[in-house]
Design an enzyme around this catalytic site. Structure first.
Site, PDB file in Angstrom:
ATOM      1  N   ASP A 261       0.855  -1.184   0.000  1.00  0.00           N
ATOM      2  CA  ASP A 261       0.000   0.000   0.000  1.00  0.00           C
ATOM      3  C   ASP A 261       0.900   1.247   0.000  1.00  0.00           C
ATOM      4  O   ASP A 261       1.790   1.345  -0.839  1.00  0.00           O
ATOM      5  CB  ASP A 261      -0.963  -0.037   1.199  1.00  0.00           C
ATOM      6  CG  ASP A 261      -2.047   1.020   1.131  1.00  0.00           C
ATOM      7  OD1 ASP A 261      -3.031   0.812   0.404  1.00  0.00           O
ATOM      8  OD2 ASP A 261      -1.905   2.067   1.779  1.00  0.00           O
TER       9      ASP A 261
ATOM     10  N   TYR B 180      -2.978  10.861   1.320  1.00  0.00           N
ATOM     11  CA  TYR B 180      -3.578  11.149   0.020  1.00  0.00           C
ATOM     12  C   TYR B 180      -3.421  12.595  -0.448  1.00  0.00           C
ATOM     13  O   TYR B 180      -3.676  12.889  -1.606  1.00  0.00           O
ATOM     14  CB  TYR B 180      -5.055  10.760   0.040  1.00  0.00           C
ATOM     15  CG  TYR B 180      -5.211   9.274   0.194  1.00  0.00           C
ATOM     16  CD1 TYR B 180      -5.044   8.441  -0.908  1.00  0.00           C
ATOM     17  CD2 TYR B 180      -5.452   8.697   1.422  1.00  0.00           C
ATOM     18  CE1 TYR B 180      -5.137   7.070  -0.773  1.00  0.00           C
ATOM     19  CE2 TYR B 180      -5.548   7.321   1.564  1.00  0.00           C
ATOM     20  CZ  TYR B 180      -5.388   6.516   0.462  1.00  0.00           C
ATOM     21  OH  TYR B 180      -5.461   5.151   0.594  1.00  0.00           O
TER      22      TYR B 180
ATOM     23  N   HIS C  61      -4.897  -7.630   0.233  1.00  0.00           N
ATOM     24  CA  HIS C  61      -4.094  -6.416   0.291  1.00  0.00           C
ATOM     25  C   HIS C  61      -3.213  -6.356   1.531  1.00  0.00           C
ATOM     26  O   HIS C  61      -2.139  -5.754   1.506  1.00  0.00           O
ATOM     27  CB  HIS C  61      -5.054  -5.224   0.276  1.00  0.00           C
ATOM     28  CG  HIS C  61      -4.410  -3.905   0.083  1.00  0.00           C
ATOM     29  ND1 HIS C  61      -3.769  -3.541  -1.078  1.00  0.00           N
ATOM     30  CD2 HIS C  61      -4.313  -2.829   0.917  1.00  0.00           C
ATOM     31  CE1 HIS C  61      -3.314  -2.305  -0.967  1.00  0.00           C
ATOM     32  NE2 HIS C  61      -3.627  -1.856   0.233  1.00  0.00           N
TER      33      HIS C  61
END
Length: 385
Positions: A180, A314, A363
């Site tokens: 990630d 982000y 994930h």
């Protein structure tokens, strides 16, 4: 980087903080379930009620706290930012230092089940020649590396900070690993310090992913496996990318609800654990240990870092679209069934020397498939030591 002091750290949450959490859980104002109460409209009310009840009445934070404190932890200031990290040295002096970086919505908790096997393989059925010294930092703005000191914590800046951390620890040669956000930070460290990083290992791939939308002529050149991954990228952009839009544009507005309501924080994180674990149809607490899930949530809740983690994760401004220089450092990708990495695109920014596709797993590799991840890490670094 004027203050380079490394300070021992011990996690000690007050009883008042735990009592406050329990009071908030008891006073939760639950929404009525939507028709069907299924995952298609978000986290089901019935399922979340059961998990919140377990959190309130059965989950043992003090046991989790003792486990975290059983590993040496430290803090240091890098580029004006408080950085928390675990640093567990192997008893084998020839061990290779390994820098492990988590992602969102994860934490250092992701790696707890691997620390023993990595640092003392002989005690876990492995070869002492595969031993690692492990360094596991909390990303800036996440959990115990919060709050965020200033803007601009791009992937490249975190990579530079991690290189500085390893320099302070006295490591001249080391490997990096992550998934990630950690899968982007790990090669970023190699770009900063290619003469020190011996290898980069990622689960899920080091990026970039396939372009979206994809031209028809390019799509026609894909293999069947690659077309499946592109289709899932497209489905993600249609159906799941709303959280990125919120976190990258209004992280502070989101933070009020997640910092005030433990059930709100729990739901926000569990939504992603359900979508990103494998198989997707399974409830996340049947794939990942329930206590591990809650300990991860606790690090966000106790530190109030929902907003700063979203911002750091982000709010990367133009850095997301920049083409990155190939470091030349050998790079591995361990790609599980949920993952969408495609080698031809990853090779535009990385020197890929090992690529492994696995037909299961999701994930959160260290939580879902720790043995597969451990074996791949050992094999990759065996020839790079």
């Amino acid at each position: 980087m004027t203050n380079s002091t490394i300070t021992p750290f011990r996690l000690e949450v007050s009883e008042a903080d735990l009592a406050d959490l329990h009071a908030r859980l008891d006073a939760t104002r639950w929404p009525p379930p939507l028709p069907g109460d299924g995952w298609d409209t978000g986290v089901p009310t019935g399922w979340l009620r059961e998990l919140a009840h377990y959190w309130r009445h059965e989950y043992d934070w003090r046991a989790a706290e003792r486990e975290l404190n059983s590993h040496p932890q430290f803090t240091t200031e890098i580029d004006g930012q408080n950085v928390h990290f675990l640093h567990v040295r192997s008893r084998h002096e020839n061990a290779l230092p390994l820098l492990l970086t988590h992602g969102w919505p994860g934490s250092v908790v992701e790696f707890l089940d691997l620390v023993g096997s990595l640092t003392d393989p002989a005690a876990h059925g492995g070869d002492p020649a595969d031993a690692f010294h492990v360094v596991i930092p909390s990303l800036p703005g996440y959990g115990l590396s919060g709050p965020l000191s200033e803007p601009g914590w791009t992937i490249a800046r975190i990579g530079a900070a991690w290189a500085e951390l390893m320099r302070r620890l006295g490591y001249e040669r080391y490997g990096t690993q992550g998934g990630d956000v950690g899968g982007m930070v790990s090669p970023a460290v190699a770009r900063v310090a290619p003469e020190r990083v011996v290898g980069v290992h990622t689960n899920g791939g080091p990026g970039p992913i396939a372009p979206f939308p994809m031209p028809d002529d390019e799509r026609a050149s894909l293999t069947g496996l690659e077309r499946d991954r592109v289709a899932r990228i497209e489905a993600f952009m249609r159906e799941e990318s709303g959280y990125i839009a919120i976190q990258s544009t209004r992280p502070q507005t989101l933070a009020y609800g997640l910092t005030d309501s433990p059930v709100g924080q729990l739901a926000w994180i569990m939504d992603k654990f359900r979508e990103w674990t494998h198989p997707r149809e399974a409830d996340p607490d049947t794939v990942v240990d329930k206590d591990r899930l809650l300990t991860n949530v606790m690090l966000y809740w106790l530190t109030g870092t929902a907003g700063s983690a979203a911002y750091a994760g982000y709010a990367q401004e133009a850095a997301w679209g920049e083409v990155k220089e190939i470091s030349g450092v050998p790079t591995a990708a361990l790609v599980f069934a949920h993952d969408v990495a495609i080698r031809r695109y990853a090779e535009t920014e990385n020197r890929i020397t090992r690529w492994t596709d696995v037909g299961r797993g999701g994930h959160f590799a260290a939580l879902e498939e720790p043995d597969v991840l451990l074996d791949d890490v050992r094999e990759f670094f065996r020839d790079l030591r």
